[in-house]
Design a protein around this motif. Sequence first.
Motif, PDB file in Angstrom:
ATOM      1  N   VAL A 196      50.183  35.772  55.385  1.00 44.68           N
ATOM      2  CA  VAL A 196      49.580  34.774  54.507  1.00 44.68           C
ATOM      3  C   VAL A 196      48.065  34.924  54.572  1.00 44.68           C
ATOM      4  CG1 VAL A 196      49.267  32.310  54.085  1.00 44.68           C
ATOM      5  CG2 VAL A 196      51.509  33.184  54.785  1.00 44.68           C
ATOM      6  N   ALA A 197      47.430  34.921  53.411  1.00 49.53           N
ATOM      7  CA  ALA A 197      45.971  34.997  53.326  1.00 49.53           C
ATOM      8  C   ALA A 197      45.471  33.827  52.494  1.00 49.53           C
ATOM      9  CB  ALA A 197      45.534  36.313  52.695  1.00 49.53           C
ATOM     10  N   ALA A 198      44.383  33.238  52.936  1.00 51.67           N
ATOM     11  CA  ALA A 198      43.753  32.163  52.171  1.00 51.67           C
ATOM     12  C   ALA A 198      43.139  32.737  50.900  1.00 51.67           C
ATOM     13  CB  ALA A 198      42.679  31.480  53.010  1.00 51.67           C
ATOM     14  N   ALA A 199      43.120  31.940  49.845  1.00 52.69           N
ATOM     15  CA  ALA A 199      42.579  32.388  48.559  1.00 52.69           C
ATOM     16  C   ALA A 199      41.142  32.881  48.686  1.00 52.69           C
ATOM     17  CB  ALA A 199      42.668  31.261  47.534  1.00 52.69           C
ATOM     18  N   ASP A 200      40.343  32.262  49.567  1.00 54.32           N
ATOM     19  CA  ASP A 200      38.939  32.689  49.703  1.00 54.32           C
ATOM     20  C   ASP A 200      38.786  33.992  50.486  1.00 54.32           C
ATOM     21  OD1 ASP A 200      39.450  31.760  52.275  1.00 54.32           O
ATOM     22  OD2 ASP A 200      37.709  30.422  52.345  1.00 54.32           O
ATOM     23  N   GLU A 201      39.894  34.554  50.984  1.00 54.17           N
ATOM     24  CA  GLU A 201      39.858  35.850  51.665  1.00 54.17           C
ATOM     25  C   GLU A 201      40.248  36.993  50.735  1.00 54.17           C
ATOM     26  OE1 GLU A 201      41.079  34.476  56.170  1.00 54.17           O
ATOM     27  OE2 GLU A 201      42.680  34.965  54.766  1.00 54.17           O
ATOM     28  N   GLY A 258      50.739  28.390  46.941  1.00 52.32           N
ATOM     29  CA  GLY A 258      50.022  27.170  46.606  1.00 52.32           C
ATOM     30  C   GLY A 258      48.688  27.561  46.021  1.00 52.32           C
ATOM     31  N   PRO A 259      47.840  26.575  45.723  1.00 53.19           N
ATOM     32  CA  PRO A 259      46.568  26.900  45.079  1.00 53.19           C
ATOM     33  C   PRO A 259      45.580  27.637  45.989  1.00 53.19           C
ATOM     34  CG  PRO A 259      46.694  24.562  45.574  1.00 53.19           C
ATOM     35  CD  PRO A 259      48.035  25.141  45.900  1.00 53.19           C
ATOM     36  N   LYS A 260      45.807  27.589  47.291  1.00 55.44           N
ATOM     37  CA  LYS A 260      44.820  28.190  48.199  1.00 55.44           C
ATOM     38  C   LYS A 260      45.407  29.201  49.170  1.00 55.44           C
ATOM     39  CE  LYS A 260      41.758  24.249  47.942  1.00 55.44           C
ATOM     40  NZ  LYS A 260      40.958  23.280  48.646  1.00 55.44           N
ATOM     41  N   ALA A 261      46.629  29.703  48.932  1.00 51.98           N
ATOM     42  CA  ALA A 261      47.242  30.658  49.853  1.00 51.98           C
ATOM     43  C   ALA A 261      48.176  31.609  49.125  1.00 51.98           C
ATOM     44  CB  ALA A 261      47.992  29.913  50.949  1.00 51.98           C
ATOM     45  N   TYR A 262      48.226  32.836  49.618  1.00 54.24           N
ATOM     46  CA  TYR A 262      49.064  33.877  49.051  1.00 54.24           C
ATOM     47  C   TYR A 262      49.737  34.653  50.174  1.00 54.24           C
ATOM     48  CZ  TYR A 262      46.352  33.150  44.784  1.00 54.24           C
ATOM     49  OH  TYR A 262      45.754  32.599  43.671  1.00 54.24           O
ATOM     50  N   MET A 319      36.483  31.109  42.528  1.00 57.46           N
ATOM     51  CA  MET A 319      37.571  31.730  43.237  1.00 57.46           C
ATOM     52  C   MET A 319      38.599  32.212  42.215  1.00 57.46           C
ATOM     53  SD  MET A 319      39.645  30.317  46.566  1.00 57.46           S
ATOM     54  CE  MET A 319      39.139  28.683  46.189  1.00 57.46           C
ATOM     55  N   ALA A 320      39.026  33.459  42.382  1.00 56.47           N
ATOM     56  CA  ALA A 320      39.975  34.049  41.441  1.00 56.47           C
ATOM     57  C   ALA A 320      41.389  33.543  41.713  1.00 56.47           C
ATOM     58  CB  ALA A 320      39.933  35.572  41.567  1.00 56.47           C
ATOM     59  N   SER A 321      42.197  33.582  40.680  1.00 58.83           N
ATOM     60  CA  SER A 321      43.605  33.232  40.808  1.00 58.83           C
ATOM     61  C   SER A 321      44.402  34.523  40.657  1.00 58.83           C
ATOM     62  CB  SER A 321      43.993  32.231  39.718  1.00 58.83           C
ATOM     63  OG  SER A 321      45.351  31.908  39.832  1.00 58.83           O
ATOM     64  N   PHE A 322      45.404  34.715  41.509  1.00 54.45           N
ATOM     65  CA  PHE A 322      46.176  35.947  41.494  1.00 54.45           C
ATOM     66  C   PHE A 322      47.645  35.637  41.260  1.00 54.45           C
ATOM     67  CE2 PHE A 322      42.515  36.569  44.265  1.00 54.45           C
ATOM     68  CZ  PHE A 322      41.923  37.657  43.649  1.00 54.45           C
ATOM     69  N   LYS A 323      48.375  36.652  40.770  1.00 50.49           N
ATOM     70  CA  LYS A 323      49.813  36.496  40.565  1.00 50.49           C
ATOM     71  C   LYS A 323      50.544  37.625  41.275  1.00 50.49           C
ATOM     72  CE  LYS A 323      49.760  38.714  35.966  1.00 50.49           C
ATOM     73  NZ  LYS A 323      48.590  39.493  36.233  1.00 50.49           N
ATOM     74  N   LYS A 324      51.843  37.449  41.425  1.00 45.74           N
ATOM     75  CA  LYS A 324      52.681  38.439  42.086  1.00 45.74           C
ATOM     76  C   LYS A 324      52.453  39.818  41.467  1.00 45.74           C
ATOM     77  CE  LYS A 324      57.442  39.382  43.325  1.00 45.74           C
ATOM     78  NZ  LYS A 324      58.812  38.887  43.339  1.00 45.74           N
ATOM     79  N   GLY A 325      52.243  40.813  42.315  1.00 52.01           N
ATOM     80  CA  GLY A 325      52.030  42.187  41.855  1.00 52.01           C
ATOM     81  C   GLY A 325      50.577  42.584  41.731  1.00 52.01           C
ATOM     82  N   ASP A 326      49.653  41.622  41.762  1.00 54.70           N
ATOM     83  CA  ASP A 326      48.227  41.951  41.658  1.00 54.70           C
ATOM     84  C   ASP A 326      47.760  42.756  42.875  1.00 54.70           C
ATOM     85  OD1 ASP A 326      47.936  40.667  39.231  1.00 54.70           O
ATOM     86  OD2 ASP A 326      46.867  38.923  40.046  1.00 54.70           O
ATOM     87  N   GLN A 327      46.948  43.777  42.587  1.00 60.23           N
ATOM     88  CA  GLN A 327      46.320  44.562  43.656  1.00 60.23           C
ATOM     89  C   GLN A 327      45.048  43.840  44.083  1.00 60.23           C
ATOM     90  OE1 GLN A 327      47.768  47.625  44.871  1.00 60.23           O
ATOM     91  NE2 GLN A 327      49.374  46.579  43.713  1.00 60.23           N
ATOM     92  N   VAL A 328      44.903  43.607  45.385  1.00 59.73           N
ATOM     93  CA  VAL A 328      43.765  42.861  45.905  1.00 59.73           C
ATOM     94  C   VAL A 328      43.232  43.538  47.168  1.00 59.73           C
ATOM     95  CG1 VAL A 328      44.567  40.629  45.000  1.00 59.73           C
ATOM     96  CG2 VAL A 328      45.257  41.354  47.298  1.00 59.73           C
ATOM     97  N   GLU A 329      42.116  43.036  47.641  1.00 61.14           N
ATOM     98  CA  GLU A 329      41.613  43.379  48.963  1.00 61.14           C
ATOM     99  C   GLU A 329      41.478  42.080  49.741  1.00 61.14           C
ATOM    100  OE1 GLU A 329      39.305  47.565  48.193  1.00 61.14           O
ATOM    101  OE2 GLU A 329      38.079  45.808  48.589  1.00 61.14           O
ATOM    102  N   VAL A 330      41.846  42.145  51.009  1.00 58.75           N
ATOM    103  CA  VAL A 330      41.828  40.980  51.884  1.00 58.75           C
ATOM    104  C   VAL A 330      40.719  41.168  52.907  1.00 58.75           C
ATOM    105  CG1 VAL A 330      43.167  39.534  53.451  1.00 58.75           C
ATOM    106  CG2 VAL A 330      44.322  40.766  51.603  1.00 58.75           C
ATOM    107  N   CYS A 331      39.832  40.187  53.003  1.00 60.52           N
ATOM    108  CA  CYS A 331      38.724  40.226  53.951  1.00 60.52           C
ATOM    109  C   CYS A 331      39.215  39.764  55.320  1.00 60.52           C
ATOM    110  CB  CYS A 331      37.598  39.317  53.480  1.00 60.52           C
ATOM    111  SG  CYS A 331      36.169  39.305  54.585  1.00 60.52           S
ATOM    112  N   SER A 332      38.968  40.569  56.322  1.00 55.37           N
ATOM    113  CA  SER A 332      39.358  40.180  57.675  1.00 55.37           C
ATOM    114  C   SER A 332      38.308  39.252  58.270  1.00 55.37           C
ATOM    115  CB  SER A 332      39.500  41.411  58.571  1.00 55.37           C
ATOM    116  OG  SER A 332      39.823  41.008  59.881  1.00 55.37           O
TER     117      SER A 332
END
Length: 141
Positions: free
Chosen positions: A57-62, A33-37, A1-14
């Motif tokens: 809020v999106a879970a890290a695995d999404e 936290g370690p599992k939510a953004y 599972m990737a770790s992200f920081k503020k400003g990172d461009q991501v895609e969120v799985c619905s």
Amino acid sequence: MASFKKGDQVEVCSKQEGFLGSYYSATVVNQLGPKAYAVEYETLVEEEDESVPLVEVAAADELRPTPPRLRLGGSGFCLDDKVDVFANDGWWVGQITEKRGSTTYFVYFASTGEEIPYNGSLLRAHLDWVDGRWVSSKRRD
């Protein structure tokens, strides 16, 4: 599972019914936290005020990084290629079933059983995020 920081461009799985497997472009606005953004979507907006981007809020695995754009050689996509189609504000996985002319592709979506024509500019090669790296579906199948 990737770790992200503020400003990172991501895609969120619905994971909502009817949207399962679709991905939406967003920016990480905070790690909760370690599992939510907290993420702010590029194309989704608040129901009450459509001028305000949706933040949720999106879970890290999404989450996954934004995939790289692959250069296509020759005449673009081929029959049976797995692709992502940009439609309804997000990216949806489908398979090329037909090509008409130089820019129109028919894409079949297994999740809905639909086959829909799209301009090639709305398609990208499908990649899977596996163990922290992008993998072409052509190499995995």
